[in-house]
Enzyme design. Structure first.
Site, PDB file in Angstrom:
ATOM      1  N   ASN A 125      -4.687   6.486  -7.455  1.00 56.87           N
ATOM      2  CA  ASN A 125      -5.315   7.370  -6.467  1.00 56.87           C
ATOM      3  C   ASN A 125      -4.290   8.034  -5.558  1.00 56.87           C
ATOM      4  O   ASN A 125      -4.580   9.026  -4.901  1.00 56.87           O
ATOM      5  CB  ASN A 125      -6.364   6.621  -5.627  1.00 56.87           C
ATOM      6  CG  ASN A 125      -5.793   5.375  -4.972  1.00 56.87           C
ATOM      7  OD1 ASN A 125      -4.573   5.217  -4.855  1.00 56.87           O
ATOM      8  ND2 ASN A 125      -6.664   4.475  -4.558  1.00 56.87           N
ATOM      9  N   GLU A 173       0.835  -1.192   0.000  1.00 57.95           N
ATOM     10  CA  GLU A 173       0.000   0.000   0.000  1.00 57.95           C
ATOM     11  C   GLU A 173       0.878   1.253   0.000  1.00 57.95           C
ATOM     12  O   GLU A 173       2.002   1.236   0.503  1.00 57.95           O
ATOM     13  CB  GLU A 173      -0.906   0.019   1.236  1.00 57.95           C
ATOM     14  CG  GLU A 173      -1.910  -1.119   1.292  1.00 57.95           C
ATOM     15  CD  GLU A 173      -2.948  -1.037   0.186  1.00 57.95           C
ATOM     16  OE1 GLU A 173      -3.292   0.079  -0.226  1.00 57.95           O
ATOM     17  OE2 GLU A 173      -3.419  -2.097  -0.274  1.00 57.95           O
ATOM     18  N   ARG A 232      -6.288  12.711  -9.773  1.00 59.77           N
ATOM     19  CA  ARG A 232      -6.923  11.956 -10.853  1.00 59.77           C
ATOM     20  C   ARG A 232      -8.362  12.430 -11.076  1.00 59.77           C
ATOM     21  O   ARG A 232      -8.852  12.436 -12.200  1.00 59.77           O
ATOM     22  CB  ARG A 232      -6.888  10.467 -10.572  1.00 59.77           C
ATOM     23  CG  ARG A 232      -7.752   9.984  -9.417  1.00 59.77           C
ATOM     24  CD  ARG A 232      -7.682   8.485  -9.297  1.00 59.77           C
ATOM     25  NE  ARG A 232      -8.627   7.956  -8.317  1.00 59.77           N
ATOM     26  CZ  ARG A 232      -8.783   6.664  -8.084  1.00 59.77           C
ATOM     27  NH1 ARG A 232      -8.079   5.778  -8.741  1.00 59.77           N
ATOM     28  NH2 ARG A 232      -9.667   6.251  -7.194  1.00 59.77           N
ATOM     29  N   ASN A 278     -12.900   4.621  -5.335  1.00 55.78           N
ATOM     30  CA  ASN A 278     -12.633   5.726  -4.396  1.00 55.78           C
ATOM     31  C   ASN A 278     -12.702   7.072  -5.109  1.00 55.78           C
ATOM     32  O   ASN A 278     -12.099   7.261  -6.171  1.00 55.78           O
ATOM     33  CB  ASN A 278     -11.245   5.546  -3.762  1.00 55.78           C
ATOM     34  CG  ASN A 278     -11.152   4.252  -2.970  1.00 55.78           C
ATOM     35  OD1 ASN A 278     -12.084   3.884  -2.271  1.00 55.78           O
ATOM     36  ND2 ASN A 278     -10.032   3.560  -3.090  1.00 55.78           N
TER      37      ASN A 278
END
Length: 357
Positions: A244, A134, A200, A193
């Site tokens: 993201n 992550e 973005r 999301n």
């Protein structure tokens, strides 16, 4: 009293005391044989500690398999583990802790006070690995993780064990020749999301003014199933592979899935040069190559009308095929290979500065 009787009487206390001492020593030795001393070895019972550790390490090196133990299940899911590298044993079995050459800790499950870490001392030959895929923005910082790990396993190129989200492999004679899927959409985007602060989202809001974008996913109130996903993706000429979070080397499956399914990714994330470390420059389009979203839209509309130029994005398919990394097994397998090749001591002294700094 005879002389012999007198001698026996005088010796009885000494003999009795000696017998008690011998019994005590026997009981102590028996008791000690059931005790494990991971870090302490009294000089009168053991050989030199350094020599003992050398013997233990040599015994481990002589074993047939490298054992990689997952101490914490990633996202509390017990993934299936497998590896095609010889002499690798991947496991969740904590009873193998004392034999494990590497122990992997997925950051998401680490408690802030580290109370879910092993309570037993770490064997001298064992390495602890910080494992995470992550980006920094999705993870909490835990001060205790500094000075505790030996290695990192991550998507970043400067990780000890780098495992990207995907990669390109040479085409073999067994692979079917590439056939472009039928296309009935120009640009697509599937997204869950949504936040107006994300780069973005801001780029999409500007781009959609100049070109039609087919949108799907939770963010647009149109959830799609696992079966629908590849059908939608392959039916589009271009796909918005917008990350993201924008961080060093953070290129996810959003980039690799379109490559696999015969669609051209439009990338927003790390610099274009970073993407070129993982795929040919003519296999994707990077937003940084255009001065504005409008200029990008104009280029896409042009390619929609010029099929010969569009097909050049797939020249690489004659030499390579794209593949996603298999989460958990890929990380464990690469870790095992690394431990086979690296016996030397290593340490991660400041994990927080390295990853969040």
């Amino acid at each position: 009293m005879s002389c012999s009787a007198y001698r026996w009487t005088s010796l009885r206390p000494f003999l009795f005391g000696s017998l008690v001492v011998l019994c005590f020593i026997g009981l102590f030795i028996t008791y000690r044989s059931d005790i494990k001393y991971p870090n302490y070895c009294p000089a009168f019972l053991c050989a030199d500690k350094a020599q003992t550790q050398k013997i233990q390490t040599a015994a481990v090196d002589a074993e047939n398999e490298i054992i990689v133990l997952f101490w914490l299940w990633p996202f509390d899911i017990k993934y299936e583990l497998h590896c095609n590298i010889t002499r690798c044993h991947l496991t969740y079995d904590k009873t193998l802790y004392q034999k494990a050459h590497g122990v992997m800790f997925h950051h998401w499950e680490i408690h802030g006070n580290l109370d879910n870490f092993p309570k037993m001392p770490r064997p001298s030959f064992q390495k602890w690995l910080w494992f995470n895929m992550e980006p920094p923005s999705k993870l909490r910082q835990i001060p205790g993780v500094n000075n505790i790990f030996n290695l990192t396993c991550n998507y970043r190129r400067d990780s000890n064990i780098q495992v990207p989200y995907g990669y390109l492999l040479p085409v073999t004679s067994e692979d079917e020749s590439f056939k472009l899927p039928a296309k009935d959409k120009l640009v697509c985007w599937i997204v869950t999301n949504w936040s107006e602060q994300l780069k973005r989202v801001q780029y999409y809001n500007e781009l959609k003014k100049y070109i039609k974008i087919h949108v799907y996913g939770k963010a647009f109130g149109q959830r799609i199933s696992i079966e629908e996903y590849p059908k939608i993706l392959s039916s589009c000429k271009f796909y918005l592979s917008f990350e993201n979070s924008i961080y060093e080397d953070y290129i996810t499956e959003k980039f690799y899935k379109p490559l696999i399914m015969g669609t051209v990714p439009i990338t927003l994330g790390p610099p274009k040069q970073t993407y070129e470390e993982y795929a040919p420059a003519d296999s994707f389009i990077h937003v940084d190559d255009f001065s504005s979203p409008q200029k990008l839209a104009e280029r896409l509309l042009y390619l929609d009308q010029n099929n010969t130029e569009y097909m050049q994005f797939f020249n690489w398919r004659s030499m390579y095929k794209a593949q996603e990394s298999e989460f958990v097994s890929e990380q464990a397998c690469q870790t095992c290979k690394y431990l086979q090749d690296h016996k030397e001591y290593q340490a991660v002294n400041d994990l927080i500065s390295w990853y969040w700094g």
